[in-house]
Design a protein around this motif. Structure first.
Motif, short mmCIF file in Angstrom:
data_model
loop_
_atom_site.label_atom_id
_atom_site.label_comp_id
_atom_site.label_asym_id
_atom_site.label_seq_id
_atom_site.Cartn_x
_atom_site.Cartn_y
_atom_site.Cartn_z
N CYS A 122 25.17 8.45 -2.85
CA CYS A 122 26.03 7.59 -2.02
C CYS A 122 27.18 7.01 -2.83
O CYS A 122 28.33 6.98 -2.37
CB CYS A 122 25.21 6.47 -1.39
SG CYS A 122 24.04 7.02 -0.13
N VAL A 123 26.88 6.55 -4.05
CA VAL A 123 27.93 6.00 -4.90
C VAL A 123 28.97 7.07 -5.24
O VAL A 123 30.18 6.82 -5.18
CB VAL A 123 27.31 5.42 -6.19
CG1 VAL A 123 28.40 5.06 -7.21
CG2 VAL A 123 26.46 4.20 -5.88
N ALA A 124 28.50 8.29 -5.57
CA ALA A 124 29.43 9.37 -5.89
C ALA A 124 30.29 9.72 -4.68
O ALA A 124 31.50 9.96 -4.83
CB ALA A 124 28.65 10.60 -6.36
N TRP A 125 29.68 9.72 -3.50
CA TRP A 125 30.45 10.04 -2.30
C TRP A 125 31.53 8.99 -2.04
O TRP A 125 32.66 9.31 -1.69
CB TRP A 125 29.50 10.12 -1.10
CG TRP A 125 30.19 10.43 0.20
CD1 TRP A 125 30.60 11.66 0.64
CD2 TRP A 125 30.57 9.49 1.21
NE1 TRP A 125 31.20 11.54 1.86
CE2 TRP A 125 31.21 10.23 2.25
CE3 TRP A 125 30.43 8.12 1.34
CZ2 TRP A 125 31.68 9.62 3.39
CZ3 TRP A 125 30.92 7.51 2.48
CH2 TRP A 125 31.54 8.25 3.50
N SER B 261 0.83 -1.20 0.00
CA SER B 261 0.00 0.00 0.00
C SER B 261 0.87 1.26 0.00
O SER B 261 0.58 2.23 -0.69
CB SER B 261 -0.92 -0.01 1.23
OG SER B 261 -1.66 1.19 1.30
N LEU B 262 1.96 1.22 0.78
CA LEU B 262 2.88 2.36 0.82
C LEU B 262 3.54 2.58 -0.54
O LEU B 262 3.69 3.70 -1.01
CB LEU B 262 3.95 2.12 1.89
CG LEU B 262 5.02 3.21 2.04
CD1 LEU B 262 4.37 4.54 2.42
CD2 LEU B 262 6.05 2.81 3.06
N ARG B 263 3.91 1.48 -1.21
CA ARG B 263 4.55 1.60 -2.52
C ARG B 263 3.60 2.22 -3.53
O ARG B 263 3.97 3.05 -4.35
CB ARG B 263 4.99 0.21 -3.02
CG ARG B 263 5.71 0.24 -4.37
CD ARG B 263 6.05 -1.16 -4.83
NE ARG B 263 4.85 -1.88 -5.24
CZ ARG B 263 4.34 -1.82 -6.46
NH1 ARG B 263 4.89 -1.05 -7.38
NH2 ARG B 263 3.26 -2.50 -6.76
N CYS B 264 2.34 1.80 -3.47
CA CYS B 264 1.36 2.34 -4.42
C CYS B 264 1.12 3.83 -4.18
O CYS B 264 0.95 4.60 -5.12
CB CYS B 264 0.05 1.56 -4.30
SG CYS B 264 0.17 -0.15 -4.89
N ARG B 265 1.06 4.25 -2.91
CA ARG B 265 0.84 5.67 -2.61
C ARG B 265 2.06 6.50 -2.98
O ARG B 265 1.94 7.64 -3.43
CB ARG B 265 0.50 5.85 -1.12
CG ARG B 265 -0.85 5.30 -0.71
CD ARG B 265 -1.28 5.91 0.62
NE ARG B 265 -0.28 5.68 1.66
CZ ARG B 265 -0.30 4.63 2.48
NH1 ARG B 265 -1.25 3.71 2.36
NH2 ARG B 265 0.62 4.49 3.41
N CYS B 266 3.22 5.93 -2.76
CA CYS B 266 4.45 6.68 -3.00
C CYS B 266 4.71 6.83 -4.50
O CYS B 266 5.01 7.90 -5.00
CB CYS B 266 5.62 5.96 -2.33
SG CYS B 266 7.12 6.93 -2.28
N GLY B 267 4.58 5.72 -5.23
CA GLY B 267 4.68 5.75 -6.68
C GLY B 267 6.06 6.13 -7.19
O GLY B 267 7.09 5.83 -6.59
N THR B 268 6.07 6.81 -8.33
CA THR B 268 7.31 7.13 -9.03
C THR B 268 8.19 8.08 -8.23
O THR B 268 9.42 7.99 -8.30
CB THR B 268 6.98 7.77 -10.39
OG1 THR B 268 6.10 6.90 -11.11
CG2 THR B 268 8.24 7.99 -11.20
N VAL C 102 12.25 7.72 -7.70
CA VAL C 102 13.22 8.71 -8.14
C VAL C 102 14.10 9.17 -6.98
O VAL C 102 15.32 9.29 -7.12
CB VAL C 102 12.49 9.91 -8.79
CG1 VAL C 102 13.48 11.04 -9.08
CG2 VAL C 102 11.78 9.48 -10.06
N VAL C 103 13.48 9.40 -5.84
CA VAL C 103 14.24 9.84 -4.66
C VAL C 103 15.22 8.76 -4.22
O VAL C 103 16.39 9.04 -3.91
CB VAL C 103 13.29 10.21 -3.51
CG1 VAL C 103 14.07 10.45 -2.23
CG2 VAL C 103 12.46 11.44 -3.88
N ALA C 104 14.75 7.51 -4.20
CA ALA C 104 15.63 6.41 -3.80
C ALA C 104 16.80 6.26 -4.76
O ALA C 104 17.95 6.05 -4.34
CB ALA C 104 14.83 5.11 -3.74
#
Length: 271
Positions: A27-30, A7-14, A18-20
């Protein structure tokens, strides 16, 4: 717990995706920057643009290599598609010889490394049949990716309900017409995501053709690094170019999938 997460995934969506992704890239760049700092590496990004575009505006070595990578990958995709479809149909045919040939091809290709296959085709097969480097590379990629894609297509065909065959036969359609007009359009639409993943793998695997002196993107990157020692900068740019290729292919496939999707194939978040 699983239902709550869904349910959280559906509400959060795209937006959450993108944020993740952005946080992961940060983190990879750091990590890369800290690693280079601990090694005492001196970044020299100002030297990189001339390897992408020459002062007169013509493509630099990296763009030239990217063009070769696109050519090899494009021809490999076409060859792999033809081999995959032919092998899948042979596996589903009533011919014992055809099934044996398809099975032998699959077992041989899927149980040997791609690099070994490239070397075998270039150093053993190519001199016998007068194949050039480019032809050897395209043939190796086509054989390798076609073996995996054939099983994807075969699974898609087997997933078509038996009623589709029976309905087409009741209309008096011949088997070739049934495949072309009824079965394959549905099967290919359903297996488009895994086929896209296989196409992305082909683009990434194309980097191995540099081992037979084809000046693709990877080979040009190695040559530049050998001359300038700009390891971090050049490999970062090379990786970014490959990422552009693969993300573009995935996006195009996603658009095609949405355009041709069936009404019953809807995302669970829309229910």
């Amino acid at each position: 717990m699983i239902a709550r997460f869904h349910s959280l995934r559906c509400r959060c969506g795209t937006a959450c995706s993108v944020v993740a992704y952005a946080l992961t890239m940060i983190c990879v760049a750091w990590i890369v920057l800290r690693g280079a700092e601990s090694m005492g590496y001196n970044w020299q990004w100002y030297r990189v643009p001339r390897f992408i575009l020459l002062p007169d505006g013509s493509p630099g070595p990296l763009l030239q290599g990217a063009g070769i990578t696109l050519l090899v990958s494009g021809l490999g995709l076409v060859g792999a598609a033809i081999l995959a479809l032919g092998t899948a149909l042979l596996r589903l045919s009533n011919s014992v010889v055809g099934q044996a040939m398809a099975r032998g091809y699959l077992e041989l290709i899927r149980n040997t490394p791609l690099l070994v296959q490239i070397f075998f085709i270039y150093f053993v097969l190519a001199p016998a049949v007068d194949l050039g480097r480019m032809s050897s590379a395209v043939l190796a990629l086509s054989l390798f990716e076609g073996a995996y894609a054939s099983e994807i297509i075969r699974a898609g065909i087997l997933a078509i309900p038996r009623g589709q065959w029976e309905g087409a036969l009741s209309l008096g359609m011949k088997k070739p017409s049934i495949y072309i007009q009824v079965i394959l359009p549905q099967a290919l639409r359903n297996v488009l995501p895994p086929l896209t993943s296989q196409g992305v793998s082909l683009i990434k695997d194309s980097a191995l053709v540099s081992t037979i002196a084809i000046y693709d993107l990877t080979m040009h990157g190695q040559a530049i690094i050998a001359e300038t020692f700009l390891s971090f900068e050049i490999w970062t740019v090379v990786a970014a170019i490959y990422l552009v290729f693969t993300v573009t292919l995935s996006s195009l496939a996603r658009l095609l999938e949405q355009h041709s999707s069936s009404p019953h194939l809807e995302d669970s978040c829309t229910k």
